[in-house]
Design an enzyme around this catalytic site. Structure first.
Site, short mmCIF file in Angstrom:
data_model
loop_
_atom_site.label_atom_id
_atom_site.label_comp_id
_atom_site.label_asym_id
_atom_site.label_seq_id
_atom_site.Cartn_x
_atom_site.Cartn_y
_atom_site.Cartn_z
CG ASP A 101 4.41 5.82 -5.39
OD1 ASP A 101 3.92 5.26 -4.38
OD2 ASP A 101 5.04 6.89 -5.32
CD GLU A 159 6.02 6.55 0.53
OE1 GLU A 159 6.53 6.74 1.64
OE2 GLU A 159 6.70 6.19 -0.44
ZN LIG Z 1 8.01 2.96 0.46
#
Ligand SMILES: [Zn+2]
Length: 397
Positions: A101, A159
């Site tokens: 992401d 993340e």
């Molecule tokens: Zn990163």
């Protein structure tokens, strides 16, 4: 296709954390399947009902013992429920870990997903954080010999919004890795220590009144100001506990947002603010939360009319890897760069908890990440591919 072309393709696939990462995972699968890799995907729905996918891939030879046969034939059909029993969990020498992401980008930056190459650099959202490293992994696994090695590729979702994908994978017990390289832009320096990340919210409640008659109410904003000053002092206290590997060499505390009040002529009934701290490894990551809790209790004892609560939202520890480990030594040798520490949070603590010697590593500079200047030097991309191949040869015997 070279690593630069792979990266241009990856940037052109938007994967902001609020959207599904499926398209990036599918793109990565194209590079893994032809080379005798077994792919397992672990989809889940995020709190908004959006599909997110974690992926674990390893050479077929390695996984034959640990995975049911149908797992290798269907890249997307495997759920957590079909996972191997614990004693069957395969272990690898090296896991290459990368999130899929990115942070959002403004409408005023159309190049975010229409990447351009300029002055030997690729510009676009994710160029360095962290599709650059993902492109390096995909370019490296194209070497057929790597599919004979004790190696795994781990791709995670979410993340940027709290390592959500990595936390889920940790619970699955899919794989043990003795060593892990977690991709983040480090300008090809092996990072052996990172600060953690923690966040909590203070909510102060007062009593609304006409501001001409303040004695009829109680200002939540003034109470918040008192508490904020106490938290500033907690920050000064935290600065006394030094960890010299970092710059700055201590746990930092920040109050990043505040909101309160409804009108200029009303005594405010509520004020809330976010407290963030980045704990150095080795220190109890809840220490600042405990100090804030004690401070609230003390303030309320002194002034029983004060009403405030503090709720930790997220408390992630830092990590530290022995700089004399084989993994660190090999990356230092292959990159020509000495090991360093960084102040930003990564997925490394989760890998570390799996027992892996963990190093954070990748092309590009975190200083350009999360900005409209995000870029990665092509020369670092190309060197990173060679370093990953070299590392697989040295570590994955
Ligand atoms: Zn990163």
């Amino acid at each position: 296709m070279g690593v630069t072309e792979i990266l241009l393709n990856l940037i052109a696939i938007p994967s902001v954390s609020s959207a599904s990462n499926r398209a990036v995972i599918e793109y990565a699968c194209q590079w893994l399947t032809p080379n005798q890799w077994v792919i397992r995907t672990f989809p889940y729905a995020d709190p908004n009902g959006i599909e997110k996918i974690n992926l674990v891939a390893a050479p077929r030879k390695l996984l034959q013992r640990g995975l049911p046969e149908d797992a290798s034939s269907s890249p997307y059909g495997n759920s957590v429920a079909t996972r191997s029993r614990e004693e069957d969990v395969p272990s690898v020498e090296l896991a290459l870990v990368c999130h899929t992401d990115t942070v959002p980008y403004p409408d005023s930056w159309p190049e975010a997903v229409h990447p351009k190459v300029m002055n030997g650099r690729v510009y676009g959202r994710g160029a360095c954080d962290v599709k650059g490293f993902l492109a390096c992994i995909l370019a490296a696994v194209g070497e057929p010999e790597l599919s004979e090695r004790s190696l795994a590729v781990v791709l995670t979702a979410d993340e940027e919004i709290g390592c959500v994908g990595a936390k889920r994978l940790l619970g699955e017990k899919l794989l043990y890795a003795r060593n892990a390289v977690v991709g983040e832009p480090t300008q090809l320096h092996p990072v052996v220590a990172g600060k953690g990340y923690a966040l909590g919210e203070v909510v102060v409640r007062g009593k609304a009144a006409h501001s001409a008659f303040p004695q009829a109410g109680r200002s939540a904003i003034l109470d918040a100001a008192t508490l904020i000053d106490s938290i500033r002092k907690i920050g000064l206290r935290a600065a006394m506990d030094r960890h010299d590997r970092f710059d700055p060499p201590f746990t930092t505390v920040n109050i990043g947002t505040i909101s309160g009040g409804t009108a200029k002529n009303i005594v405010p009934a509520e004020c809330r603010f976010l407290v963030e701290w980045r704990p150095v490894p080795g220190q109890n990551e809840r220490w600042i939360a405990d100090l804030i809790g004690e401070e609230l209790a003390r303030a309320q004892r002194e002034d029983p009319g004060l009403q405030a609560t503090f709720e930790p939202i997220r408390v992630d520890s830092g990590f530290e890897t022995d700089p004399r480990s084989k993994l660190v030594g090999e990356i230092e040798r292959l990159s020509g760069n000495a090991a360093v520490a960084v102040a930003f949070g990564t997925e490394a603590p989760y890998l570390k908890r799996l027992g892996a010697e963990t190093v954070v590593f990748g092309p590009g500079d975190m200083k350009t990440a999360h900005s409209v200047e995000e870029n990665v030097p092509i020369e670092e991309l190309e060197r990173c591919v060679e370093i990953l191949k070299g590392l697989a040869h040295r570590i994955c015997v």
